[in-house]
Design a protein around this motif. Structure first.
Motif, PDB file in Angstrom:
ATOM      1  N   ILE A  36       0.836  -1.203   0.000  1.00  0.00           N
ATOM      2  CA  ILE A  36       0.000   0.000   0.000  1.00  0.00           C
ATOM      3  C   ILE A  36       0.868   1.249   0.000  1.00  0.00           C
ATOM      4  O   ILE A  36       0.624   2.208  -0.762  1.00  0.00           O
ATOM      5  CB  ILE A  36      -0.949  -0.015   1.222  1.00  0.00           C
ATOM      6  CG1 ILE A  36      -1.985  -1.131   1.074  1.00  0.00           C
ATOM      7  CG2 ILE A  36      -1.642   1.340   1.386  1.00  0.00           C
ATOM      8  CD1 ILE A  36      -2.795  -1.382   2.318  1.00  0.00           C
ATOM      9  N   GLU A  37       1.896   1.254   0.833  1.00  0.00           N
ATOM     10  CA  GLU A  37       2.799   2.402   0.914  1.00  0.00           C
ATOM     11  C   GLU A  37       3.501   2.640  -0.426  1.00  0.00           C
ATOM     12  O   GLU A  37       3.564   3.774  -0.928  1.00  0.00           O
ATOM     13  CB  GLU A  37       3.824   2.160   2.013  1.00  0.00           C
ATOM     14  CG  GLU A  37       4.847   3.282   2.162  1.00  0.00           C
ATOM     15  CD  GLU A  37       5.929   2.930   3.170  1.00  0.00           C
ATOM     16  OE1 GLU A  37       7.005   3.557   3.110  1.00  0.00           O
ATOM     17  OE2 GLU A  37       5.698   2.031   4.005  1.00  0.00           O
ATOM     18  N   PRO A  79      -7.061   4.727  -1.580  1.00  0.00           N
ATOM     19  CA  PRO A  79      -5.914   3.839  -1.809  1.00  0.00           C
ATOM     20  C   PRO A  79      -4.888   3.799  -0.684  1.00  0.00           C
ATOM     21  O   PRO A  79      -4.212   2.791  -0.503  1.00  0.00           O
ATOM     22  CB  PRO A  79      -5.304   4.367  -3.109  1.00  0.00           C
ATOM     23  CG  PRO A  79      -5.889   5.719  -3.324  1.00  0.00           C
ATOM     24  CD  PRO A  79      -7.217   5.708  -2.659  1.00  0.00           C
ATOM     25  N   ALA A  80      -4.756   4.885   0.084  1.00  0.00           N
ATOM     26  CA  ALA A  80      -3.766   4.911   1.167  1.00  0.00           C
ATOM     27  C   ALA A  80      -4.304   4.352   2.479  1.00  0.00           C
ATOM     28  O   ALA A  80      -3.588   4.335   3.490  1.00  0.00           O
ATOM     29  CB  ALA A  80      -3.272   6.339   1.386  1.00  0.00           C
ATOM     30  N   GLY A 134      -4.189  -0.314  -7.025  1.00  0.00           N
ATOM     31  CA  GLY A 134      -3.230   0.399  -6.188  1.00  0.00           C
ATOM     32  C   GLY A 134      -3.658   0.516  -4.746  1.00  0.00           C
ATOM     33  O   GLY A 134      -3.159   1.366  -4.004  1.00  0.00           O
ATOM     34  N   ASN A 159       1.166   3.843  -3.404  1.00  0.00           N
ATOM     35  CA  ASN A 159       0.812   5.260  -3.300  1.00  0.00           C
ATOM     36  C   ASN A 159       2.004   6.163  -3.610  1.00  0.00           C
ATOM     37  O   ASN A 159       1.850   7.206  -4.249  1.00  0.00           O
ATOM     38  CB  ASN A 159       0.246   5.548  -1.912  1.00  0.00           C
ATOM     39  CG  ASN A 159      -1.189   5.115  -1.765  1.00  0.00           C
ATOM     40  OD1 ASN A 159      -2.109   5.868  -2.067  1.00  0.00           O
ATOM     41  ND2 ASN A 159      -1.414   3.886  -1.318  1.00  0.00           N
TER      42      ASN A 159
END
Length: 362
Positions: free
Chosen positions: A194-195, A272-273, A288, A198
């Motif tokens: 995830i990190e 997404p984050a 994403g 993004n």
């Protein structure tokens, strides 16, 4: 051909008009490849409105990147026509079967792995011809991007599941197929994926898909060979062999993740984050991190509460064996439900078109 298709459309409109007058519910039927999307129809004995005979490409202008086709046209037929000109449907719609039609694809509003990077199905709808709930044939929009004055009703048809009108024809913006494409693979846990997804999205790289599953992250790069190669050199990772097949399997849910176990398959939509969610089960990250797939036997209340706490929503994509989960879709906020009911009433005053497919109450 024109005379035949005109009579087919007239017949469909007459069937809707008759049903409206009698107050008789209609179930709009296409290729039958996506019955698991949306809510289950409350009336399994509703009259069927079969649109599959109303098919064929009406017009295709590769130079203008525009195609108009009838709703019953097979999705595979449309993609084959585009492929001969080196073009494609940029939203990469899943088929979920060989009988998938254009009408069902737009009605359900589904998009594939490239959705965050190229756009959703509704973003490429230029115009539609529909049959409303009174049996009237109406046209909205056209065949250029900037031609809409007032409400853009064509794009409202994307994802409406036929509840606002029967899709008859759809005009779509198409795009050139990428000249070069490669997928890089990395060993990450979900939180790191995830990190990274993004962070990578902020870079000027030609990213067209990002997916994570079982400790491996997949990043697709598409465009000019020079830009793809430059991004790959900076990114590192390994190159995935036969990446076209891999992304097709992700899109069509042919990977083992989507079929393993007996628990329901949930689709979670979040920013997404959003960090990993504390939910029991197995997760895959798509778009994403904005679209997350969850195979879990946790209660619907727990799953939806966890997702709602991050401003998202959760819907059942496929039921497990046994007792189905209802409602399938995340409940609408009161204000949105009221607005949707008013719109439904204006387009389908008798409430005969696919009743209950969006919300059990209308």
């Amino acid at each position: 051909m024109t005379e035949t298709t005109d009579s087919t459309l007239a017949g469909l409109a007459a069937q809707v008009a008759d049903a409206c007058e009698a107050g008789r519910a209609l179930t709009i039927a296409g290729g039958g490849s996506k019955p698991f999307l949306g809510e289950a129809p409350p009336d399994t004995n509703a009259e069927k409105l079969d649109i599959t005979a109303y098919r064929g490409v009406v017009s295709y202008d590769p130079g203008e990147l525009v195609m108009t086709a009838r709703a019953g046209t097979l999705l595979a037929e449309i993609e084959a026509a585009l492929d001969t000109e080196g073009q494609r449907l940029a939203f990469e719609p899943p088929h979920y079967g060989e009988t998938a039609t254009l009408g069902g694809t737009i009605a359900t509003g589904i998009s594939g792995p490239g959705r965050p990077y190229t756009g959703a199905a509704r973003d490429f709808v230029l115009g539609t011809k529909i049959i409303n709930g009174r049996g009237e044939v109406l046209r909205f929009g056209g065949e250029v991007m900037k031609n809409v004055a007032g409400y853009d009703l064509s794009r409202l048809m994307a994802g409406a599941h036929g509840t606002l009108g029967v899709l008859a024809e759809i005009s779509l913006k198409v795009l050139p197929a990428p000249r070069f494409s490669r997928t890089r693979v990395f060993e990450f846990d979900a939180a790191t994926a995830i990190e990274r997804f993004n962070a990578w999205g902020l870079r000027p790289w030609p990213i067209t898909a990002a997916y994570w599953e079982d400790g491996r992250a997949y990043l697709r790069l598409s465009g000019a060979e020079s830009s793809v190669s430059a991004a790959m050199e900076t990114l590192g990772g390994e190159t995935l062999a036969d990446d076209a097949l891999f992304w097709a399997d992700v899109r069509e849910h042919r990977r083992d993740f989507f079929t393993r176990g007996d628990a329901p398959l949930w689709r979670l939509s979040v920013a997404p984050a959003t960090p990993t969610l504390d939910l029991h089960g197995e997760t895959a990250l798509d778009w994403g991190g904005a679209q997350r797939w969850l195979v879990s036997d946790e209660s619907p209340e727990s799953i939806r509460a966890a997702v709602a706490a991050h401003g998202g929503h959760a819907s059942v994509y496929r039921d497990a064996a046994g007792e189905p989960i209802r409602p399938r879709q995340h409940p609408m906020p009161a204000a949105l439900r009221q607005l949707s009911q008013r719109l439904k009433h204006s387009m389908d005053p008798a409430g005969i078109l696919n009743p209950g497919r969006i919300d059990p109450e209308f």
